[in-house]
Design a protein around this motif. Structure first.
Motif, mmCIF file in Angstrom:
data_model
loop_
_atom_site.group_PDB
_atom_site.id
_atom_site.type_symbol
_atom_site.label_atom_id
_atom_site.label_comp_id
_atom_site.label_asym_id
_atom_site.label_seq_id
_atom_site.Cartn_x
_atom_site.Cartn_y
_atom_site.Cartn_z
ATOM 1 N N THR A 135 42.411 37.353 32.975
ATOM 2 C CA THR A 135 43.140 37.795 34.171
ATOM 3 C C THR A 135 42.657 39.164 34.611
ATOM 4 O O THR A 135 42.055 39.911 33.832
ATOM 5 C CB THR A 135 44.655 37.851 33.892
ATOM 6 O OG1 THR A 135 44.889 38.763 32.815
ATOM 7 C CG2 THR A 135 45.179 36.471 33.521
ATOM 8 N N MET A 136 42.959 39.494 35.866
ATOM 9 C CA MET A 136 42.532 40.771 36.434
ATOM 10 C C MET A 136 43.732 41.440 37.114
ATOM 11 O O MET A 136 44.547 40.760 37.718
ATOM 12 C CB MET A 136 41.419 40.530 37.461
ATOM 13 C CG MET A 136 40.907 41.793 38.142
ATOM 14 S SD MET A 136 39.596 41.423 39.339
ATOM 15 C CE MET A 136 38.282 40.891 38.229
ATOM 16 N N PRO A 137 43.870 42.764 37.005
ATOM 17 C CA PRO A 137 44.961 43.448 37.698
ATOM 18 C C PRO A 137 44.972 43.129 39.188
ATOM 19 O O PRO A 137 43.909 43.035 39.822
ATOM 20 C CB PRO A 137 44.672 44.932 37.446
ATOM 21 C CG PRO A 137 43.883 44.945 36.178
ATOM 22 C CD PRO A 137 43.067 43.702 36.196
ATOM 23 N N GLU A 138 46.158 42.953 39.732
ATOM 24 C CA GLU A 138 46.291 42.531 41.122
ATOM 25 C C GLU A 138 45.651 43.525 42.085
ATOM 26 O O GLU A 138 45.027 43.142 43.078
ATOM 27 C CB GLU A 138 47.778 42.362 41.457
ATOM 28 C CG GLU A 138 48.028 41.850 42.862
ATOM 29 C CD GLU A 138 49.517 41.666 43.141
ATOM 30 O OE1 GLU A 138 49.864 41.380 44.291
ATOM 31 O OE2 GLU A 138 50.319 41.809 42.194
ATOM 32 N N ALA A 139 45.762 44.817 41.782
ATOM 33 C CA ALA A 139 45.199 45.831 42.686
ATOM 34 C C ALA A 139 43.680 45.702 42.777
ATOM 35 O O ALA A 139 43.088 45.850 43.854
ATOM 36 C CB ALA A 139 45.581 47.225 42.200
ATOM 37 N N ILE A 140 43.018 45.406 41.625
ATOM 38 C CA ILE A 140 41.557 45.264 41.639
ATOM 39 C C ILE A 140 41.160 43.990 42.382
ATOM 40 O O ILE A 140 40.184 43.967 43.145
ATOM 41 C CB ILE A 140 41.015 45.251 40.198
ATOM 42 C CG1 ILE A 140 41.327 46.587 39.513
ATOM 43 C CG2 ILE A 140 39.511 44.997 40.190
ATOM 44 C CD1 ILE A 140 40.868 46.657 38.078
ATOM 45 N N ALA A 141 41.938 42.923 42.147
ATOM 46 C CA ALA A 141 41.654 41.675 42.855
ATOM 47 C C ALA A 141 41.772 41.857 44.367
ATOM 48 O O ALA A 141 40.935 41.364 45.133
ATOM 49 C CB ALA A 141 42.608 40.582 42.375
ATOM 50 N N ASP A 142 42.802 42.570 44.807
ATOM 51 C CA ASP A 142 42.971 42.829 46.234
ATOM 52 C C ASP A 142 41.801 43.632 46.789
ATOM 53 O O ASP A 142 41.342 43.410 47.915
ATOM 54 C CB ASP A 142 44.287 43.566 46.482
ATOM 55 C CG ASP A 142 45.494 42.670 46.220
ATOM 56 O OD1 ASP A 142 45.314 41.441 46.170
ATOM 57 O OD2 ASP A 142 46.600 43.213 46.047
ATOM 58 N N ARG A 143 41.329 44.606 45.986
ATOM 59 C CA ARG A 143 40.206 45.429 46.459
ATOM 60 C C ARG A 143 38.940 44.586 46.633
ATOM 61 O O ARG A 143 38.185 44.752 47.601
ATOM 62 C CB ARG A 143 39.945 46.556 45.454
ATOM 63 C CG ARG A 143 38.868 47.532 45.914
ATOM 64 C CD ARG A 143 39.356 48.295 47.130
ATOM 65 N NE ARG A 143 38.317 49.140 47.686
ATOM 66 C CZ ARG A 143 37.400 48.742 48.560
ATOM 67 N NH1 ARG A 143 37.395 47.483 48.975
ATOM 68 N NH2 ARG A 143 36.511 49.584 49.033
ATOM 69 N N ILE B 112 31.618 50.846 41.181
ATOM 70 C CA ILE B 112 32.466 50.145 40.218
ATOM 71 C C ILE B 112 32.910 48.793 40.768
ATOM 72 O O ILE B 112 32.906 47.771 40.069
ATOM 73 C CB ILE B 112 33.683 51.023 39.865
ATOM 74 C CG1 ILE B 112 33.244 52.250 39.071
ATOM 75 C CG2 ILE B 112 34.711 50.230 39.055
ATOM 76 C CD1 ILE B 112 34.319 53.282 38.864
ATOM 77 N N VAL B 113 33.313 48.779 42.049
ATOM 78 C CA VAL B 113 33.744 47.519 42.678
ATOM 79 C C VAL B 113 32.608 46.504 42.678
ATOM 80 O O VAL B 113 32.793 45.320 42.371
ATOM 81 C CB VAL B 113 34.255 47.786 44.108
ATOM 82 C CG1 VAL B 113 34.474 46.473 44.847
ATOM 83 C CG2 VAL B 113 35.556 48.591 44.064
ATOM 84 N N GLU B 114 31.397 46.969 43.004
ATOM 85 C CA GLU B 114 30.242 46.056 43.027
ATOM 86 C C GLU B 114 29.949 45.525 41.618
ATOM 87 O O GLU B 114 29.626 44.338 41.445
ATOM 88 C CB GLU B 114 29.024 46.799 43.584
ATOM 89 C CG GLU B 114 27.771 45.960 43.685
ATOM 90 C CD GLU B 114 27.905 44.802 44.653
ATOM 91 O OE1 GLU B 114 27.159 43.813 44.510
ATOM 92 O OE2 GLU B 114 28.775 44.875 45.556
ATOM 93 N N ALA B 115 30.056 46.392 40.626
ATOM 94 C CA ALA B 115 29.807 45.959 39.254
ATOM 95 C C ALA B 115 30.840 44.928 38.808
ATOM 96 O O ALA B 115 30.508 43.918 38.173
ATOM 97 C CB ALA B 115 29.822 47.168 38.320
ATOM 98 N N GLY C 90 35.530 40.959 51.107
ATOM 99 C CA GLY C 90 35.077 39.649 51.528
ATOM 100 C C GLY C 90 34.489 38.831 50.386
ATOM 101 O O GLY C 90 33.809 37.823 50.624
ATOM 102 N N GLN C 91 34.761 39.270 49.152
ATOM 103 C CA GLN C 91 34.253 38.561 47.985
ATOM 104 C C GLN C 91 35.427 37.852 47.321
ATOM 105 O O GLN C 91 36.334 38.511 46.820
ATOM 106 C CB GLN C 91 33.587 39.554 47.020
ATOM 107 C CG GLN C 91 32.407 40.267 47.673
ATOM 108 C CD GLN C 91 31.956 41.466 46.865
ATOM 109 O OE1 GLN C 91 32.700 41.954 46.039
ATOM 110 N NE2 GLN C 91 30.750 41.922 47.123
ATOM 111 N N ASP D 174 31.571 56.955 46.550
ATOM 112 C CA ASP D 174 30.369 56.234 46.137
ATOM 113 C C ASP D 174 30.527 55.648 44.741
ATOM 114 O O ASP D 174 30.102 54.508 44.474
ATOM 115 C CB ASP D 174 29.164 57.171 46.179
ATOM 116 C CG ASP D 174 28.801 57.591 47.603
ATOM 117 O OD1 ASP D 174 29.264 56.919 48.540
ATOM 118 O OD2 ASP D 174 28.100 58.602 47.765
ATOM 119 N N ARG D 175 31.132 56.414 43.838
ATOM 120 C CA ARG D 175 31.322 55.909 42.474
ATOM 121 C C ARG D 175 32.270 54.722 42.457
ATOM 122 O O ARG D 175 32.062 53.749 41.714
ATOM 123 C CB ARG D 175 31.840 57.026 41.569
ATOM 124 C CG ARG D 175 30.781 58.078 41.239
ATOM 125 C CD ARG D 175 31.235 59.003 40.132
ATOM 126 N NE ARG D 175 32.338 59.849 40.562
ATOM 127 C CZ ARG D 175 32.186 61.027 41.141
ATOM 128 N NH1 ARG D 175 30.962 61.494 41.386
ATOM 129 N NH2 ARG D 175 33.232 61.748 41.498
#
Length: 298
Positions: free
Chosen positions: A280-288, A256-259, A293-294, A251-252
């Protein structure tokens, strides 16, 4: 004999190629706690091994970390992270003994076997004391009690029920000498109150049941239905606690992803980031974010 030097990096080693040089029987409850801890948060400290080359490839002897190794194996892992050190069989035996001495809740018999094993390999009491950090008087006294098979006295010494010097005097005395040893210890203040009562009880047990401790082999077959049910319920509760922690972490992370997604969609915020060269954003976060679907644009 040269001391072992730790490797500079951790290696992943096949578990089936590791030999436990100085195996010990582990308390099942403590072992299950180690397994649960590793399953929950991972291995905090790698095991330590030494490499030996055989005709069919490298094999490894365990220096320390038997509980962690067996926990990894219990969890179905085929490899374990390890520090590989340069050490021969003598160094491994000493390192294992030192680890056993340092353990908060080690078994007396384990410590005796280690000291006895070093003595059988030709080490003097002075050498054992120097290599392990134990005092010479302790090593010498333990060795004397061990030679006479005084397991009850040794357990009492480890439990601090009676001093080692008093235990040695008792082991080498007849019945009258034992009473004199107790009386002398009382006058010196070494045995008083509850300790004196416990010492007298120990002497009676030693006289009637012998010097050695008798280990029951029927314990596992005498488990009652209530004991099994209690163990099952405790195991279920541990698993439920793991599930609760996992759901909470999930849930946490979703929060974080939504924020991050909302911040990324805020033009003012992204403009500030670009002004500070943080666009820029880390590739792992961008993939997540993409898996939700965002869309994300670097």
């Amino acid at each position: 004999m040269t001391s072992a030097k730790p490797a500079q990096r951790i290696e992943w080693i096949p578990i089936d190629r590791i030999t436990v040089v100085n195996p010990r029987v582990r308390n099942q409850r403590v072992f299950l706690e180690i397994v649960e801890n590793i399953a929950t948060i991972g291995l905090k400290r790698p095991i330590t091994v030494t490499r030996r080359i055989e005709s069919d490839g490298p094999f490894y002897d365990l220096v320390c970390g038997q509980g962690r190794l067996e926990a990894y194996q219990h969890l179905g892992q085929r490899e374990v992270p390890a520090l590989v050190v340069g050490a021969d069989a003598e160094d491994c035996m000493i390192a294992s003994l030192v680890e056993n001495c340092a353990r908060r809740q080690h078994r007396t018999i384990d410590l005796l076997q280690d000291i006895g094993g070093m003595a059988q390999r030709g080490y003097s009491h002075q050498e054992i004391a120097r290599k392990t950090g134990l005092s010479y008087d302790y090593v010498h006294g333990v060795a004397r009690l061990m030679d006479q098979g005084e397991q009850r006295l040794l357990r009492a010494v480890e439990a601090r029920t009676i001093p080692l010097s008093v235990a040695v005097d008792i082991a080498e005395s007849d019945d009258q000498g034992v009473q004199r040893a107790l009386h002398t210890a009382y006058e010196k203040g070494e045995l008083k109150g509850k300790k004196l009562i416990a010492a007298r009880r120990l002497i009676d047990e030693r006289r009637h049941r012998g010097k050695r401790l008798k280990v029951s082999t029927q314990k596992s077959s005498r488990l009652s239905t209530a004991s099994l049910l209690k163990a099952y319920r405790e195991d279920v509760e541990r698993k439920r606690a793991l599930i609760r922690r996992a759901n909470g972490a999930h849930d946490r992370l979703m929060l974080i992803v939504e924020a991050l997604h909302r911040l990324r969609m805020d033009d003012t915020f992204t403009g500030l980031l670009e002004d500070e060269a943080l666009g820029t954003m880390p590739e792992a976060i961008a993939d997540r974010l993409a898996r939700r679907g965002q869309p994300y644009h670097a």
